[in-house]
Motif scaffolding. Structure first.
Motif, PDB file in Angstrom:
ATOM      1  N   ALA A  36      -7.378 -34.405  30.205  1.00 38.50           N
ATOM      2  CA  ALA A  36      -8.500 -35.068  29.532  1.00 38.50           C
ATOM      3  C   ALA A  36      -8.104 -36.406  28.934  1.00 38.50           C
ATOM      4  CB  ALA A  36      -9.056 -34.156  28.440  1.00 38.50           C
ATOM      5  N   ALA A  37      -6.802 -36.637  28.758  1.00 36.05           N
ATOM      6  CA  ALA A  37      -6.333 -37.894  28.186  1.00 36.05           C
ATOM      7  C   ALA A  37      -6.200 -38.925  29.293  1.00 36.05           C
ATOM      8  CB  ALA A  37      -5.004 -37.689  27.475  1.00 36.05           C
ATOM      9  N   THR A  38      -6.967 -39.988  29.216  1.00 29.99           N
ATOM     10  CA  THR A  38      -6.967 -40.984  30.282  1.00 29.99           C
ATOM     11  C   THR A  38      -6.314 -42.294  29.870  1.00 29.99           C
ATOM     12  OG1 THR A  38      -9.191 -41.692  29.626  1.00 29.99           O
ATOM     13  CG2 THR A  38      -9.021 -40.002  31.348  1.00 29.99           C
ATOM     14  N   ALA A  39      -6.532 -42.727  28.629  1.00 31.07           N
ATOM     15  CA  ALA A  39      -6.000 -44.011  28.189  1.00 31.07           C
ATOM     16  C   ALA A  39      -4.509 -43.901  27.874  1.00 31.07           C
ATOM     17  CB  ALA A  39      -6.758 -44.511  26.956  1.00 31.07           C
ATOM     18  N   ILE A  40      -3.789 -44.996  28.039  1.00 31.98           N
ATOM     19  CA  ILE A  40      -2.352 -45.014  27.770  1.00 31.98           C
ATOM     20  C   ILE A  40      -2.032 -44.608  26.337  1.00 31.98           C
ATOM     21  CG2 ILE A  40      -0.344 -46.537  27.573  1.00 31.98           C
ATOM     22  CD1 ILE A  40      -0.968 -45.741  30.444  1.00 31.98           C
ATOM     23  N   PRO A  41      -2.726 -45.104  25.302  1.00 33.96           N
ATOM     24  CA  PRO A  41      -2.373 -44.683  23.939  1.00 33.96           C
ATOM     25  C   PRO A  41      -2.509 -43.175  23.714  1.00 33.96           C
ATOM     26  CG  PRO A  41      -3.710 -46.665  23.864  1.00 33.96           C
ATOM     27  CD  PRO A  41      -3.740 -46.180  25.280  1.00 33.96           C
ATOM     28  N   GLU A  42      -3.546 -42.565  24.260  1.00 32.63           N
ATOM     29  CA  GLU A  42      -3.719 -41.117  24.118  1.00 32.63           C
ATOM     30  C   GLU A  42      -2.563 -40.363  24.757  1.00 32.63           C
ATOM     31  OE1 GLU A  42      -8.330 -40.055  24.405  1.00 32.63           O
ATOM     32  OE2 GLU A  42      -7.635 -41.251  26.100  1.00 32.63           O
ATOM     33  N   ARG A  43      -2.181 -40.774  25.951  1.00 31.77           N
ATOM     34  CA  ARG A  43      -1.109 -40.084  26.665  1.00 31.77           C
ATOM     35  C   ARG A  43       0.242 -40.312  25.991  1.00 31.77           C
ATOM     36  NH1 ARG A  43      -3.212 -42.786  31.956  1.00 31.77           N
ATOM     37  NH2 ARG A  43      -1.152 -42.385  32.843  1.00 31.77           N
ATOM     38  N   LEU A  44       0.474 -41.510  25.465  1.00 30.84           N
ATOM     39  CA  LEU A  44       1.725 -41.777  24.769  1.00 30.84           C
ATOM     40  C   LEU A  44       1.795 -40.996  23.460  1.00 30.84           C
ATOM     41  CD1 LEU A  44       4.372 -43.342  24.619  1.00 30.84           C
ATOM     42  CD2 LEU A  44       3.107 -45.262  23.600  1.00 30.84           C
ATOM     43  N   TRP A  45       0.690 -40.875  22.772  1.00 30.14           N
ATOM     44  CA  TRP A  45       0.650 -40.107  21.522  1.00 30.14           C
ATOM     45  C   TRP A  45       1.196 -38.703  21.739  1.00 30.14           C
ATOM     46  CZ3 TRP A  45      -0.931 -41.178  16.494  1.00 30.14           C
ATOM     47  CH2 TRP A  45      -1.103 -40.075  15.649  1.00 30.14           C
ATOM     48  N   ALA A  46       0.748 -38.047  22.789  1.00 31.51           N
ATOM     49  CA  ALA A  46       1.170 -36.665  23.038  1.00 31.51           C
ATOM     50  C   ALA A  46       2.658 -36.570  23.337  1.00 31.51           C
ATOM     51  CB  ALA A  46       0.366 -36.097  24.204  1.00 31.51           C
ATOM     52  N   ARG A  47       3.275 -37.664  23.775  1.00 39.32           N
ATOM     53  CA  ARG A  47       4.706 -37.655  24.070  1.00 39.32           C
ATOM     54  C   ARG A  47       5.557 -37.876  22.819  1.00 39.32           C
ATOM     55  NH1 ARG A  47       2.448 -36.460  28.215  1.00 39.32           N
ATOM     56  NH2 ARG A  47       3.423 -36.478  30.273  1.00 39.32           N
ATOM     57  N   LEU A  48       4.955 -38.396  21.759  1.00 37.18           N
ATOM     58  CA  LEU A  48       5.735 -38.817  20.603  1.00 37.18           C
ATOM     59  C   LEU A  48       5.540 -37.967  19.359  1.00 37.18           C
ATOM     60  CD1 LEU A  48       5.290 -42.701  20.904  1.00 37.18           C
ATOM     61  CD2 LEU A  48       7.161 -41.276  21.784  1.00 37.18           C
ATOM     62  N   THR A  49       4.443 -37.214  19.278  1.00 34.61           N
ATOM     63  CA  THR A  49       4.192 -36.430  18.082  1.00 34.61           C
ATOM     64  C   THR A  49       3.335 -35.210  18.407  1.00 34.61           C
ATOM     65  OG1 THR A  49       3.223 -36.471  15.848  1.00 34.61           O
ATOM     66  CG2 THR A  49       2.168 -37.852  17.510  1.00 34.61           C
ATOM     67  N   ALA A  50       3.546 -34.157  17.604  1.00 34.37           N
ATOM     68  CA  ALA A  50       2.730 -32.950  17.746  1.00 34.37           C
ATOM     69  C   ALA A  50       1.515 -32.983  16.835  1.00 34.37           C
ATOM     70  CB  ALA A  50       3.579 -31.709  17.419  1.00 34.37           C
ATOM     71  N   VAL A  51       1.372 -34.035  16.030  1.00 33.65           N
ATOM     72  CA  VAL A  51       0.223 -34.166  15.134  1.00 33.65           C
ATOM     73  C   VAL A  51      -1.049 -34.308  15.961  1.00 33.65           C
ATOM     74  CG1 VAL A  51      -0.867 -35.664  13.403  1.00 33.65           C
ATOM     75  CG2 VAL A  51       1.572 -35.135  13.259  1.00 33.65           C
ATOM     76  N   GLU A  52      -2.123 -33.701  15.490  1.00 31.08           N
ATOM     77  CA  GLU A  52      -3.401 -33.748  16.203  1.00 31.08           C
ATOM     78  C   GLU A  52      -3.810 -35.198  16.485  1.00 31.08           C
ATOM     79  OE1 GLU A  52      -8.113 -32.559  15.491  1.00 31.08           O
ATOM     80  OE2 GLU A  52      -6.587 -32.061  13.997  1.00 31.08           O
ATOM     81  N   PRO A  53      -4.195 -35.481  17.717  1.00 28.24           N
ATOM     82  CA  PRO A  53      -4.560 -36.862  18.075  1.00 28.24           C
ATOM     83  C   PRO A  53      -5.963 -37.236  17.611  1.00 28.24           C
ATOM     84  CG  PRO A  53      -4.778 -35.452  19.993  1.00 28.24           C
ATOM     85  CD  PRO A  53      -4.217 -34.581  18.891  1.00 28.24           C
ATOM     86  N   ARG A  54      -6.127 -37.387  16.310  1.00 28.66           N
ATOM     87  CA  ARG A  54      -7.428 -37.815  15.793  1.00 28.66           C
ATOM     88  C   ARG A  54      -7.738 -39.231  16.299  1.00 28.66           C
ATOM     89  NH1 ARG A  54      -7.450 -38.834  10.631  1.00 28.66           N
ATOM     90  NH2 ARG A  54      -5.178 -38.989  10.477  1.00 28.66           N
ATOM     91  N   PRO A  55      -9.006 -39.547  16.565  1.00 30.38           N
ATOM     92  CA  PRO A  55      -9.343 -40.861  17.142  1.00 30.38           C
ATOM     93  C   PRO A  55      -8.823 -42.034  16.332  1.00 30.38           C
ATOM     94  CG  PRO A  55     -11.230 -39.389  17.264  1.00 30.38           C
ATOM     95  CD  PRO A  55     -10.193 -38.672  16.457  1.00 30.38           C
ATOM     96  N   GLU A  56      -8.910 -41.950  15.000  1.00 28.78           N
ATOM     97  CA  GLU A  56      -8.463 -43.083  14.192  1.00 28.78           C
ATOM     98  C   GLU A  56      -6.948 -43.271  14.265  1.00 28.78           C
ATOM     99  OE1 GLU A  56      -9.353 -39.654  11.268  1.00 28.78           O
ATOM    100  OE2 GLU A  56     -10.092 -40.447  13.182  1.00 28.78           O
ATOM    101  N   ALA A  57      -6.209 -42.159  14.357  1.00 26.42           N
ATOM    102  CA  ALA A  57      -4.751 -42.259  14.451  1.00 26.42           C
ATOM    103  C   ALA A  57      -4.333 -42.808  15.815  1.00 26.42           C
ATOM    104  CB  ALA A  57      -4.121 -40.896  14.198  1.00 26.42           C
ATOM    105  N   VAL A  58      -4.955 -42.322  16.870  1.00 28.19           N
ATOM    106  CA  VAL A  58      -4.658 -42.860  18.200  1.00 28.19           C
ATOM    107  C   VAL A  58      -5.079 -44.323  18.276  1.00 28.19           C
ATOM    108  CG1 VAL A  58      -5.116 -42.629  20.668  1.00 28.19           C
ATOM    109  CG2 VAL A  58      -4.857 -40.585  19.253  1.00 28.19           C
ATOM    110  N   GLY A  59      -6.142 -44.665  17.562  1.00 31.11           N
ATOM    111  CA  GLY A  59      -6.563 -46.063  17.499  1.00 31.11           C
ATOM    112  C   GLY A  59      -5.501 -46.936  16.849  1.00 31.11           C
ATOM    113  N   ALA A  60      -4.797 -46.398  15.861  1.00 26.09           N
ATOM    114  CA  ALA A  60      -3.704 -47.152  15.243  1.00 26.09           C
ATOM    115  C   ALA A  60      -2.593 -47.414  16.257  1.00 26.09           C
ATOM    116  CB  ALA A  60      -3.161 -46.390  14.036  1.00 26.09           C
TER     117      ALA A  60
END
Length: 404
Positions: free
Chosen positions: A187-211
């Protein structure tokens, strides 16, 4: 020659020096020329005496540590970079990372927003190449291995036409992210979303992924940073895009470059509580150690990218206790009159408050800057001569033939 209060405009200064406007602003960013602005802030002005002196001395291609390369990509303003004339801070607030990369590569808005995907066989090869690495291998070190593996899986990597290079860029950035340890989320299509999952187990809330997305945009290019020069030199001798990026990755980890965020991450982790900031920083200063991530040579009034990202971190931090540690470090640095925080501190703060793995800042930096590196490589591929800096020899006189 247009004058305002005795100062001349940018067109007149560039004409007197015999350079393009981009080169004129490169001189400004490197401290070779001073610049003022008109009262409305819309035009740059230059001291004619200073311009005349530079014209008399000749273009600064030798001496010091200057290497002037003309580029249409990024110019450094008073406190921020501009990508092909567009404010990087505004792009960080409004644009997808992938769209900014495309803008750097082509100077055009993308016609479509198709997700970037590396070839599955390339990702498989890149993951297999990491099988012998130790569990504690830093992400940047993994990315160096991944890049080589992705290259071996791309049979078209030696095609240096612009369309082929941009296709390789999409494959490379997507592969760098997807080959890092972790599970792919369909379900993760954008590069920031996919990179987030590689770097942290914290829930990928939209505002955090936006950061994270904003950080990627802010880091996408920064004129002729050391790693970018390495990439341009490699590309100028027709190294393929993967090899050129590999040259940049080799330089990026230096402690005076992208590795500064790793040191700042370690500082936050060592402090751990807000009340320890004064003691830990004080001990470092007493030992004569640098406080990583503070100070920079390019923006006399501070780096607006750092201010921007720190504000985003404050607004989106999921761990408020860790944010208080970051604020304590910043307050202690101000109290001790340390230089302004560089972008590395803000990047480390993002990694720290979101529970990212050690070395996450370097990984974000590497993925982001790959976009800029490939834009610079494309410029070099369009030229027909290698970059060949010349040394100013300062050793003993050479022997004369037959003197022995």
């Amino acid at each position: 020659m247009a004058e305002t209060g005795g100062w001349i405009d940018a067109a007149s200064a560039a004409d007197r020096l015999g350079v393009k406007p981009a080169t004129l602003y490169a001189y400004v960013s490197r401290g070779i020329l001073r610049r003022a602005r008109t009262p409305d802030g819309r035009r740059s002005l230059f001291d004619p005496a200073e311009v005349e002196e530079l014209a008399r001395r000749g273009r600064p291609r030798r001496g010091g540590h200057e290497l002037v390369i003309e580029s249409r990509l990024t110019v450094l303003g008073d406190d921020r970079p501009y990508y092909r004339g567009r404010d990087a801070l505004r792009l960080a607030a409004t644009h997808r990372f992938e769209d900014v990369a495309h803008w750097l590569w082509t100077g055009e808005e993308p016609a479509a927003t198709t997700p970037w995907r590396a070839h599955p066989d390339a990702v498989t090869a890149a993951r297999a190449a990491q099988s012998g690495l130790a569990a504690g291998t830093l992400p940047l070190e993994r990315l160096q291995v991944i890049t080589v593996a992705l290259a071996t899986a791309d049979p078209l990597r030696l095609n240096l036409d612009p369309a082929a290079v941009t296709a390789a860029g999409r494959n490379l950035i997507a592969g760098m992210v997807d080959a890092l340890p972790g599970e792919n989320d369909p379900a993760a299509t954008a590069i920031p979303e996919r990179l987030w999952a590689r770097l942290t187990a914290v829930e990928p809330r939209p505002e955090a992924v936006g950061a994270l997305r904003s950080a990627l945009v802010l880091l996408a290019d920064h004129e002729l940073a050391a790693s970018t020069v390495a990439v341009r030199v490699a590309a100028s001798v027709r190294a393929d895009p993967y090899a050129a990026v590999g040259a940049g990755l080799g330089v990026l980890g230096g402690t005076l470059h992208g590795g500064a965020s790793l040191g700042a991450e370690a500082l936050f982790a060592e402090i751990g509580r807000p009340d320890r900031a004064g003691r830990v920083i004080g001990e470092r200063l007493r030992r004569g150690d640098r406080v990583p991530g503070f100070g920079g040579r390019l923006y006399a009034g501070g780096d607006a990218r750092a201010t921007c990202l720190l504000d985003i971190v404050r607004a989106t931090a999921p761990d408020r206790d860790r944010l208080r540690v970051v604020e304590a470090v910043l307050a202690e640095a101000r109290a001790r009159r340390l230089p302004d925080p560089a972008l590395d501190v803000a990047l480390a703060a993002l990694a720290y408050v979101t529970g990212m793995i050690q070395g996450a800042g370097e990984a974000v930096f590497a993925v982001a800057r790959t976009a800029g590196w490939l834009a610079h490589a494309l410029e070099e591929y369009a030229h027909d001569a290698p970059l060949r800096p010349r040394a100013v020899y300062s050793g003993p006189p050479p022997e004369r033939p037959g003197s022995r």
